[in-house]
Motif scaffolding. Structure first.
Motif, PDB file in Angstrom:
ATOM      1  N   UNK A   1       7.928  -9.186  -5.599  1.00 50.32           N
ATOM      2  CA  UNK A   1       7.185  -7.658  -6.035  1.00 50.32           C
ATOM      3  C   UNK A   1       7.921  -6.863  -5.493  1.00 50.32           C
ATOM      4  N   UNK A   2       9.102  -6.584  -4.809  1.00 49.00           N
ATOM      5  CA  UNK A   2       9.555  -5.708  -4.019  1.00 49.00           C
ATOM      6  C   UNK A   2       9.452  -5.650  -3.012  1.00 49.00           C
ATOM      7  N   UNK A   3      10.098  -4.046  -2.718  1.00 51.28           N
ATOM      8  CA  UNK A   3      10.023  -3.588  -0.917  1.00 51.28           C
ATOM      9  C   UNK A   3       8.910  -3.455  -1.238  1.00 51.28           C
ATOM     10  N   UNK A   4       8.528  -3.035  -0.064  1.00 52.47           N
ATOM     11  CA  UNK A   4       6.345  -3.086   0.099  1.00 52.47           C
ATOM     12  C   UNK A   4       6.174  -1.547   0.544  1.00 52.47           C
ATOM     13  N   UNK A   5       4.598  -1.720  -0.553  1.00 46.46           N
ATOM     14  CA  UNK A   5       4.590  -0.497   0.224  1.00 46.46           C
ATOM     15  C   UNK A   5       4.406   0.255   1.097  1.00 46.46           C
ATOM     16  N   UNK A   6       3.553  -0.845   2.439  1.00 44.76           N
ATOM     17  CA  UNK A   6       3.523  -0.349   3.462  1.00 44.76           C
ATOM     18  C   UNK A   6       4.488  -0.334   4.446  1.00 44.76           C
ATOM     19  N   UNK A   7       5.748  -0.405   4.231  1.00 47.49           N
ATOM     20  CA  UNK A   7       6.680  -0.323   5.151  1.00 47.49           C
ATOM     21  C   UNK A   7       8.068   0.577   4.478  1.00 47.49           C
ATOM     22  N   UNK A   8       8.544   0.358   3.310  1.00 46.05           N
ATOM     23  CA  UNK A   8       9.372   0.981   1.854  1.00 46.05           C
ATOM     24  C   UNK A   8       9.772   2.647   2.838  1.00 46.05           C
ATOM     25  N   UNK A   9       8.595   3.481   3.658  1.00 44.97           N
ATOM     26  CA  UNK A   9       8.778   4.982   3.925  1.00 44.97           C
ATOM     27  C   UNK A   9       8.618   5.290   5.293  1.00 44.97           C
TER      28      UNK A   9
END
Length: 363
Positions: A45-53
């Motif tokens: 799923x690629x970059x984790x929305x929880x961690x990416x920013x």
């Protein structure tokens, strides 16, 4: 019916069952590559929305969004791993997307590096003897060592790793396999100019960890060996992703993961241009363990983190049907890799643990 045929093949492929009296495969060479601690979540799923920013996990807020973020997870994974999703997904097989019930797990219950690598390389978990990451020679014989004992492969098996424990995991002393790992330098009387340069740079650029060198050194030592020494069986173990994750640096984790994907692409493109390897080599890719899924637990792994035993596998080569991302329900384990290697080479796996393992899996 198609699903049943696929299930039969995949069980055969990853169990390494040898149903034929003579070699019927086209694979003559094996390249096994491992990431350290790369989660299946990023792969699928690629970059984790929880961690990416998250400002606590990346140095500059928003710095990853252009390169790694898209609301569609399939687009995100292509941004992170273009070679995997544009080439291996078209010409090979990718296992471990748990959204489809396609599960790959460690057989061992430790869920950290030495037990994970032992399982991949020896073909079974050893939770009684492999209980730490200490520099202790592996009592188990790896598939690399089994092959190096055979006349056809003797002196044609090599290993390169970023972590300095690999000489012990592979048991360099007993197996006689050349293992360049940690901060080892290329050795020998006839070093190439590339190897001489790598030796010099490695002594000048130490990196942030005491036991793990930066992956560019592992990669280019291995790539030069492919070009000049032509090993028939090669193991490459990249390590940065796990160490950046332990440090809580999600930006470095993603950058290293993407760079490793590019390294694997370079290896594949190199062998496809070489008559020694072209259309005669199978590429297997895996990981030693998974990680947690929260902002804190993703940094770690081990038996106290439930998701840390969840992993993934890939394969591409002349004997691997191009079925791409596997979406059928099923259970696979990293312990299947060693027997798969022998199956691809048309050999019976000599490990006495193989028989009960296979019998249980094909009931």
């Amino acid at each position: 019916m198609l699903k049943m045929r696929l299930f039969w093949f995949l069980g055969l492929f990853f169990l390494g069952l040898n149903s034929f009296a003579q070699k019927t495969t086209q694979t003559e060479n094996i390249i096994l590559i491992t990431f350290d601690g790369l989660r299946w979540q990023e792969l699928f799923t690629g970059a984790d929305s929880l961690l990416v920013d998250d400002t606590g996990l990346i140095e500059t807020p928003g710095s990853l969004l252009k390169d790694f973020w898209h609301p569609d997870p399939q687009k995100r994974r292509e941004m992170l791993f273009p070679f995997f999703w544009n080439t291996i997904a078209q010409h090979g097989q990718i296992y471990g997307n748990r959204a489809y019930g396609n599960k790959v797990d460690n057989s061992n219950k430790m869920w950290f590096s030495y037990p994970g690598y032992n399982e991949i390389l020896s073909g079974f978990a050893d939770d009684e003897r492999i209980t730490s990451n200490s520099k202790i020679n592996n009592p188990n014989v790896t598939f690399l060592e089994y092959l190096n004992r055979m006349p056809e492969y003797r002196g044609k098996v090599m290993a390169f790793g970023s972590w300095d424990v690999f000489p012990y995991i592979i048991n360099k002393q007993r197996s006689g396999i050349p293992v360049n790992a940690g901060f080892d330098l290329a050795e020998g009387e006839n070093l190439t100019e590339v190897e001489k340069t790598l030796n010099r740079l490695q002594q000048e650029i130490r990196g942030p960890w005491g036991e793990v060198r930066l992956d560019p050194f592992t990669h280019h030592y291995a790539l030069e060996a492919i070009r000049t020494k032509k090993p028939k069986v090669l193991y490459i173990a990249y390590g940065e992703t796990d160490d950046w994750a332990h440090g809580g640096k999600y930006d470095q984790y993603l950058w290293s993961a993407r760079q490793t994907g590019k390294y694997i692409q370079e290896i594949w493109e190199t062998i496809q241009k070489d008559p020694h390897y072209k259309d005669k080599t199978t590429l297997l890719i895996g990981v030693d363990h998974g990680r947690g899924i929260t902002k804190t637990s993703w940094k770690g792994h081990g038996e106290s983190i439930p998701q840390a035993g969840q992993i993934w596998l890939m394969a591409m080569g002349p004997d691997t049907p191009a079925t791409g991302e596997m979406k059928m329900e099923g259970q696979w384990n990293s312990s299947m890799v060693a027997r798969t290697v022998f199956k691809l080479l048309g050999l019976d796996y000599p490990d006495p643990k193989a028989a009960p393992f296979v019998k249980e899996m094909v009931k």
